[in-house]
Design a protein around this motif. Structure first.
Motif, PDB file in Angstrom:
ATOM      1  N   LEU A  13       0.826  -1.206   0.000  1.00  0.00           N
ATOM      2  CA  LEU A  13       0.000   0.000   0.000  1.00  0.00           C
ATOM      3  C   LEU A  13       0.859   1.254   0.000  1.00  0.00           C
ATOM      4  N   THR A  14       2.001   1.183   0.680  1.00  0.00           N
ATOM      5  CA  THR A  14       2.920   2.321   0.642  1.00  0.00           C
ATOM      6  C   THR A  14       3.442   2.521  -0.775  1.00  0.00           C
ATOM      7  N   LEU A  15       3.668   1.422  -1.499  1.00  0.00           N
ATOM      8  CA  LEU A  15       4.112   1.523  -2.889  1.00  0.00           C
ATOM      9  C   LEU A  15       3.076   2.256  -3.738  1.00  0.00           C
ATOM     10  N   VAL A  16       1.799   1.908  -3.541  1.00  0.00           N
ATOM     11  CA  VAL A  16       0.742   2.602  -4.276  1.00  0.00           C
ATOM     12  C   VAL A  16       0.787   4.093  -3.961  1.00  0.00           C
ATOM     13  N   SER A  17       0.940   4.409  -2.664  1.00  0.00           N
ATOM     14  CA  SER A  17       1.010   5.810  -2.253  1.00  0.00           C
ATOM     15  C   SER A  17       2.214   6.514  -2.866  1.00  0.00           C
ATOM     16  N   ARG A  18       3.373   5.836  -2.847  1.00  0.00           N
ATOM     17  CA  ARG A  18       4.585   6.477  -3.374  1.00  0.00           C
ATOM     18  C   ARG A  18       4.539   6.622  -4.896  1.00  0.00           C
ATOM     19  N   VAL A  19       3.912   5.660  -5.580  1.00  0.00           N
ATOM     20  CA  VAL A  19       3.758   5.798  -7.037  1.00  0.00           C
ATOM     21  C   VAL A  19       2.881   7.020  -7.345  1.00  0.00           C
ATOM     22  N   LEU A  20       1.778   7.142  -6.603  1.00  0.00           N
ATOM     23  CA  LEU A  20       0.942   8.324  -6.767  1.00  0.00           C
ATOM     24  C   LEU A  20       1.705   9.588  -6.387  1.00  0.00           C
ATOM     25  N   GLY A  21       2.584   9.456  -5.381  1.00  0.00           N
ATOM     26  CA  GLY A  21       3.424  10.585  -4.992  1.00  0.00           C
ATOM     27  C   GLY A  21       4.369  10.989  -6.110  1.00  0.00           C
ATOM     28  N   MET A  22       4.882  10.005  -6.825  1.00  0.00           N
ATOM     29  CA  MET A  22       5.743  10.316  -7.969  1.00  0.00           C
ATOM     30  C   MET A  22       4.947  11.025  -9.070  1.00  0.00           C
ATOM     31  N   VAL A  23       3.720  10.556  -9.294  1.00  0.00           N
ATOM     32  CA  VAL A  23       2.861  11.225 -10.277  1.00  0.00           C
ATOM     33  C   VAL A  23       2.622  12.666  -9.848  1.00  0.00           C
ATOM     34  N   ARG A  24       2.320  12.850  -8.566  1.00  0.00           N
ATOM     35  CA  ARG A  24       2.121  14.200  -8.029  1.00  0.00           C
ATOM     36  C   ARG A  24       3.359  15.067  -8.238  1.00  0.00           C
ATOM     37  N   ASP A  25       4.531  14.521  -7.942  1.00  0.00           N
ATOM     38  CA  ASP A  25       5.764  15.293  -8.083  1.00  0.00           C
ATOM     39  C   ASP A  25       6.093  15.579  -9.544  1.00  0.00           C
ATOM     40  N   MET A  26       5.764  14.639 -10.421  1.00  0.00           N
ATOM     41  CA  MET A  26       5.958  14.894 -11.848  1.00  0.00           C
ATOM     42  C   MET A  26       5.089  16.063 -12.308  1.00  0.00           C
ATOM     43  N   LEU A  27       3.839  16.078 -11.845  1.00  0.00           N
ATOM     44  CA  LEU A  27       2.940  17.165 -12.209  1.00  0.00           C
ATOM     45  C   LEU A  27       3.403  18.484 -11.577  1.00  0.00           C
ATOM     46  N   MET A  28       3.883  18.398 -10.348  1.00  0.00           N
ATOM     47  CA  MET A  28       4.365  19.603  -9.678  1.00  0.00           C
ATOM     48  C   MET A  28       5.599  20.154 -10.391  1.00  0.00           C
ATOM     49  N   PHE A 347      10.940  13.550 -13.856  1.00  0.00           N
ATOM     50  CA  PHE A 347      10.663  14.952 -13.568  1.00  0.00           C
ATOM     51  C   PHE A 347      10.887  15.939 -14.716  1.00  0.00           C
ATOM     52  N   GLN A 348      11.703  15.602 -15.722  1.00  0.00           N
ATOM     53  CA  GLN A 348      12.102  16.623 -16.702  1.00  0.00           C
ATOM     54  C   GLN A 348      10.980  16.901 -17.704  1.00  0.00           C
ATOM     55  N   TYR A 349      10.074  17.773 -17.280  1.00  0.00           N
ATOM     56  CA  TYR A 349       8.960  18.231 -18.103  1.00  0.00           C
ATOM     57  C   TYR A 349       8.834  19.729 -17.922  1.00  0.00           C
ATOM     58  N   GLY A 350       8.257  20.418 -18.879  1.00  0.00           N
ATOM     59  CA  GLY A 350       7.845  21.799 -18.713  1.00  0.00           C
ATOM     60  C   GLY A 350       8.862  22.672 -18.026  1.00  0.00           C
ATOM     61  N   ALA A 351       8.501  23.143 -16.801  1.00  0.00           N
ATOM     62  CA  ALA A 351       9.341  24.088 -16.071  1.00  0.00           C
ATOM     63  C   ALA A 351      10.582  23.441 -15.462  1.00  0.00           C
ATOM     64  N   PHE A 352      10.651  22.111 -15.448  1.00  0.00           N
ATOM     65  CA  PHE A 352      11.795  21.391 -14.872  1.00  0.00           C
ATOM     66  C   PHE A 352      12.789  21.109 -16.003  1.00  0.00           C
TER      67      PHE A 352
END
Length: 525
Positions: A13-28, A347-352
């Protein structure tokens, strides 16, 4: 519950959370980047996260869970079947004291947001009044999250004590869903406006997590009643233990706070964000392995020690160390060797920018050298907390924090933000050495032949994987400028191939047999 099975539940379950966290950080990274707004938000988020890690999920869980289990065991011994009633009464007393303290503390911190942010950043010398004002505003928005998540920790500790690990492990998923939704659906026209929506999402997620835990507790037959706040002997005993446990549990968080503050004061714009993005990946194995193993063994160790079975407790810690090394060493090697393609692809998208990728990858490689240490700290500290000793880890953590501070002050000038990662890794290994040394000297842990035999095999298998990843990283990086599906595929092949090779090497060296793994995953009779 079998140790590996419990860790698999929490870790999955932590993996699911961290994968979503990576998606969040990619968007951020895409919509906020690594500049003024990003730095301001990350400072604002660092404060409630620090207190959450120290008190809510760190010290509180480390002290409350053993006391809750002892209450249950003592009552059941005196009168079979009365354990949960006594433990629930204790939890109600704690809630009645905790709630008003959280309300007052949160209000004070929101009122003092300006001075607190200034103390952390020196007013952002590189960003001026606008950056400072934004960080203050975001801090006021995010700080209620601390109070909400502290109540979540109380209810989660109860559910962990009755072996319902999955409920509490699933709660952080709601945080990431809220922040992703804010970025996709409610982001502003500017990076600063988007940072504000992220801050609001943090607090909203705290409300949802609390509701999730309340519902789960009621379904498990646990409902707590508020009463007049009273410092009963049990609550007093918990409070005495909680203050030192906060420092002991929070060594890594304190170190990161020191590092972030120094970066904000003395390094250029973007440094805080580079450290944050690197730490997000660095924290992945800690969340999947360290927190999972530490959470699973604490109730078990408390029961074994309380029932006068030190041999069983030693075996539990040996198996926990073995499992932690088996999972943490390859994670560390992968993050060090493949830092550039991982950061590039994620992470290397847009502003990054490409420059942000190189800067972040360098500090990630430095952080990752301490990955096994971060995990082992979480595995070793329950050996103290299960024996109601919260003071010793504090003394040892203070030594490690001093090492980190000195290391930062020495290394930040020649190495810049990379020096932050090096100092953090060194201090973590110092902490591990001290924790293990004290437990060994007291006779509370004795490495057995199985642990020693497996440790060197794990190290060799991780080295084999590291060579393969090093050879494949340059090829994989060439795919990281493509579409999202191409990046994901290339990273999956690189990391999945490395993991498969590590597993084959471990089997070939006799680290584990397939039959051993099947047995560990089964529930014990």
């Amino acid at each position: 519950m079998n140790l590996l099975r419990a860790v698999s539940t929490i870790g999955g379950l932590t993996l699911v959370s961290r994968v979503l966290g990576m998606v969040r950080d990619m968007l951020m990274a895409r919509y906020v980047g690594a500049g003024m707004a990003s730095d301001a938000f990350l400072i604002a988020w660092r404060l409630p996260n620090l207190f959450r890690a120290l008190f809510a999920e760190g010290a509180f869980a480390a002290v409350f869970v053993p006391m809750f289990n002892r209450k249950m065991a003592e009552a059941d011994t005196a009168e079979p079947g009365s354990g949960m009633v006594a433990a629930r009464a204790f939890a109600g007393q704690v809630l009645s004291v905790l709630l008003p303290v959280l309300i007052v503390f949160t209000a004070v911190m929101m009122l003092a947001a300006g001075p607190v942010v200034y103390a952390m950043t020196g007013g952002f010398p590189d960003g001026g009044p606008e950056k400072f004002a934004l960080a203050r505003h975001l801090t006021i928005i995010t700080f209620p999250y601390l109070g909400l998540i502290s109540l979540v920790s109380l209810l989660g500790g109860i559910l962990n004590s009755i072996n319902r690990f999955w409920v509490n492990a699933a709660a952080p998923i709601l945080l990431n869903i809220c922040m992703i939704a804010a970025l996709l659906l409610f982001r502003g026209q500017s990076e600063a406006e988007t940072a504000v929506t992220q801050a609001i999402a943090v607090t909203v997620s705290g409300v949802l997590q609390l509701l999730w835990l309340i519902i789960a507790c009621r379904q498990s037959g646990v409902s707590l009643k508020l009463s007049r706040p009273r410092l009963s002997p049990d609550v007093k005993a918990m409070l005495v233990l909680i203050a030192p446990a906060a420092i002991g549990q929070g060594a890594i968080q304190f170190n990161l706070l020191i590092s972030t503050s120094l970066a904000a004061r003395y390094l250029g714009e973007g440094s805080v964000s580079w450290i944050y993005y690197a730490d997000r990946l660095n924290q992945l194995p800690l969340g999947l392995i360290g927190i999972g193993v530490g959470t699973a063994i604490l109730p078990l160790l408390s029961r074994q020690i309380g029932s006068g079975n030190p041999d069983a407790a030693n075996n539990t810690q040996n198996r926990a160390l073995e499992l932690a090394l088996f999972l943490a060493l390859p994670a560390a090697v992968a993050l060090v060797v493949a830092a550039v393609p991982i950061i590039h692809g994620v992470f290397q998208y847009g502003a990054f920018t490409a420059a942000d990728t190189i800067a972040t990858a360098r500090v990630l490689a430095a952080f990752a050298c301490g990955v096994p240490a971060y995990v082992l700290i979480k595995v070793l500290t329950p050996g103290f907390y299960a024996r109601a000793d919260t003071k010793t880890p504090v003394r040892l953590a203070l030594v490690a924090m001093l090492v980190n501070l000195v290391g930062n002050l020495i290394l930040i000038w020649p190495l810049g933000h990379v020096g932050v990662g090096v100092a953090t890794a060194i201090s973590a290994w110092v902490n591990v050495g001290l924790l293990f040394g004290v437990l060994y000297k007291r006779g509370h842990i004795q490495p057995d032949a199985r642990l020693i035999a497996k440790a060197w095999r794990i190290l060799v298998a991780a080295a084999v994987m590291g060579v393969a990843l090093w050879l494949g990283s340059r090829l994989a990086d060439s795919f990281m400028d493509g579409r999202l599906i191409e990046r994901i595929t290339a990273l999956a092949v690189l990391c999945g191939g490395g993991g498969a090779l590590y597993g084959l090497a471990a089997l070939a060296l006799g680290t584990y047999r397939l039959g051993d793994i099947k047995t560990m995953l089964r529930r014990k009779a």
